[in-house]
Write an enzyme that holds these catalytic residues in place. Structure first.
Site, PDB file in Angstrom:
ATOM      1  N   ASN A 169      30.933  98.797   8.422  1.00 15.80           N
ATOM      2  CA  ASN A 169      31.204  98.925   7.264  1.00 15.80           C
ATOM      3  C   ASN A 169      30.148  98.730   5.872  1.00 15.80           C
ATOM      4  O   ASN A 169      31.110  99.389   4.968  1.00 15.80           O
ATOM      5  CB  ASN A 169      32.376  98.015   6.803  1.00 15.80           C
ATOM      6  CG  ASN A 169      33.442  98.276   8.085  1.00 15.80           C
ATOM      7  OD1 ASN A 169      34.180  99.670   9.043  1.00 15.80           O
ATOM      8  ND2 ASN A 169      33.525  96.819   9.034  1.00 15.80           N
ATOM      9  N   PRO A 218      25.463  92.281  13.053  1.00 18.12           N
ATOM     10  CA  PRO A 218      26.341  92.271  13.094  1.00 18.12           C
ATOM     11  C   PRO A 218      27.422  93.718  13.270  1.00 18.12           C
ATOM     12  O   PRO A 218      26.819  94.385  11.988  1.00 18.12           O
ATOM     13  CB  PRO A 218      27.200  91.396  11.656  1.00 18.12           C
ATOM     14  CG  PRO A 218      26.250  90.397  11.356  1.00 18.12           C
ATOM     15  CD  PRO A 218      25.089  91.405  11.262  1.00 18.12           C
ATOM     16  N   ILE A 219      28.346  93.628  13.875  1.00 19.38           N
ATOM     17  CA  ILE A 219      28.739  95.425  14.505  1.00 19.38           C
ATOM     18  C   ILE A 219      28.838  95.486  12.781  1.00 19.38           C
ATOM     19  O   ILE A 219      29.778  96.806  12.282  1.00 19.38           O
ATOM     20  CB  ILE A 219      29.442  95.425  15.414  1.00 19.38           C
ATOM     21  CG1 ILE A 219      28.379  95.204  17.109  1.00 19.38           C
ATOM     22  CG2 ILE A 219      30.233  96.464  15.451  1.00 19.38           C
ATOM     23  CD1 ILE A 219      27.395  96.682  16.715  1.00 19.38           C
ATOM     24  N   CYS A 220      30.344  94.812  12.386  1.00 16.09           N
ATOM     25  CA  CYS A 220      31.199  95.110  10.598  1.00 16.09           C
ATOM     26  C   CYS A 220      29.725  95.070   9.746  1.00 16.09           C
ATOM     27  O   CYS A 220      30.250  95.658   8.963  1.00 16.09           O
ATOM     28  CB  CYS A 220      32.146  93.286  11.155  1.00 16.09           C
ATOM     29  SG  CYS A 220      31.251  91.808  10.669  1.00 16.09           S
ATOM     30  N   THR A 221      28.838  94.785   9.744  1.00 13.96           N
ATOM     31  CA  THR A 221      28.236  94.371   8.725  1.00 13.96           C
ATOM     32  C   THR A 221      27.634  96.065   9.228  1.00 13.96           C
ATOM     33  O   THR A 221      27.424  97.302   7.951  1.00 13.96           O
ATOM     34  CB  THR A 221      26.929  93.622   8.557  1.00 13.96           C
ATOM     35  OG1 THR A 221      27.474  92.446   8.426  1.00 13.96           O
ATOM     36  CG2 THR A 221      26.165  94.343   7.789  1.00 13.96           C
TER      37      THR A 221
END
Length: 437
Positions: free
Chosen positions: A223, A217-220
């Protein structure tokens, strides 16, 4: 005490020495070819005719000179194939030496195809190995149609799809069926497969059984990275485009891998994550699974056994898939993959997609990307007439067709229609029939 006279050693000519070595080397192979056996093919002729074809006429191509390819080249030469060709685009890296035994430390940086060919010819007299250093796509279809048998020892799905589609096209247009033996390994697992283009199921018929590469996941990765893989993905997916803009990442370029490794290491230190290495960086961006030498040997032996059977008809060939697993014990199983009616390469029917009229084109695009039987990443769509519907590139055409993504399918199609898909992962175009419901 009388002395016994010792005769001087007989000096044999190089041709005689080569003949005696060859005769002894293939003694056991000759036993198979000199007589019929319980599983011999009905068309088997045997005798000198089979030996002559194997050693003088049969032209065989090996695609890939890596871990699997090295084993295949050795086995073919020792089995009796004398006219071998090998193609590979890679150069030798120090990390290859633990399992690619045709290479030495002094060969690092050299062409795998060139070095492997020279090594086999030096070790097995009488065998000619012709190397090609470059991509398989650099050669025309006529090049591949000139071979009697092709063995693929590739580590790339797109390359497998390309050679499969090329051979099916040759078979359908020129009625020239060149058997493709596909071998692959993944850790302690592997498979060997015999494909008769346009006759048996092809590689594309079973593309939906191949698991897509692991996605994070891009968010993982942006961030809250927790794994070394997250740091590497961050460097390749987010940092590279930010720093280099339109410059494409080349996963075969050591300098590019080094840059990713340094960036990933810095990020890992920031989040106190251990385990980022150069090899892992390369493995993540190229989706590489560590190779096991014993698995390579088993799968290569199976591929060469099938090549021998196809060349001599000494036994029926595999019909048409063998899977091997050595994870916990030794297990092998064979079965027949059937042709897929809607296979975009060898099937007679087109792929059909049911779509709701109020779907947007973007929704349709997402549905197509999710299909396991297509395995596409960045598809472009066109009407069957060729008019652009949505194109990923070039930039001008992308901007011109981008507004179509928000339009409903009922606005774009007055009735059921067909769209043509192109994608970097596809070595061919796919026509999909859209059924509006």
């Amino acid at each position: 005490m009388s002395q016994v006279a010792v005769a001087p050693p007989v000096q044999l000519s190089s041709k005689t020495t080569e003949y005696l070595a060859s005769s002894s080397r293939y003694r056991d192979v000759d036993k198979i070819l000199d007589r019929r056996g319980p599983w011999t093919d009905e068309q088997f002729q045997g005798g000198q005719a089979a030996k002559d074809f194997l050693r003088q006429q049969c032209k065989i191509l090996v695609i890939g000179a890596g871990g699997l390819g090295c084993e295949i080249l050795q086995n073919l030469a020792l089995t009796g194939f004398h006219n071998i060709h090998v193609i590979d685009m890679d150069t030798i890296d120090i990390s290859n030496l633990n399992r690619q035994f045709l290479f030495r430390e002094t060969d690092v940086g050299g062409s795998k195809a060139n070095v492997a060919a020279a090594f086999v010819m030096q070790r097995v007299p009488g065998v000619k190995v012709t190397p090609y250093f470059g991509k398989i796509q650099d050669h025309p279809a006529s090049f591949y149609g000139s071979f009697d048998i092709i063995i693929a020892g590739l580590d790339s799905i797109p390359a497998r799809r390309w050679i499969n589609a090329t051979l099916v096209e040759i078979a359908e247009q020129d009625e020239n069926v060149t058997p493709l033996i596909d071998g692959g390994t993944e850790g302690f697992r592997g498979q060997a497969r015999v494909i008769l283009p346009a006759v048996s199921s092809c590689y594309e018929c079973s593309i939906d059984t191949i698991a897509p590469p692991t996605a994070y996941p891009i968010c993982t990765i942006a961030n809250t990275p927790r794994l070394p893989e997250h740091c590497i993905e961050w460097a390749s997916v987010l940092e590279w485009p930010k720093v280099f803009k339109d410059k494409k990442l080349d996963t075969d370029d050591p300098d590019h891998i080094e840059w990713l490794y340094q960036r990933a290491s810095t990020r890992a230190n920031e989040f106190k994550i251990e385990g980022v290495t150069w090899a892992l960086t390369q493995g993540v961006v190229k989706n590489i699974i560590p190779a096991i030498a014993s698995t390579n040997a088993i799968i290569a032996a199976s591929c060469c056994n099938e090549a021998f059977k196809l060349a001599t008809l000494a036994a029926p060939s595999l019909d048409n898939y063998m899977m091997y697993s050595g994870n916990e014990s030794l297990y092998a199983y064979t079965f027949e993959y059937e042709k897929r009616a809607d296979c975009p390469v060898c099937g007679g029917e087109s792929i059909e997609v049911q779509a709701e009229k109020d779907w947007t084109l973007e929704t349709l695009l997402e549905k197509l990307e999710d299909r396991q039987d297509l395995q596409i990443k960045r598809p472009s769509l066109a009407y069957e007439s060729g008019a652009p519907l949505f194109f990923q590139a070039p930039p001008q055409l992308h901007e011109a067709t981008k507004p179509n993504l928000a339009k409903k399918l009922s606005e774009l199609f007055s009735e059921d229609a067909s769209v043509v898909i192109t994608d970097p992962n596809l070595p061919f175009q796919v026509t999909v029939s859209i059924k509006l419901v």
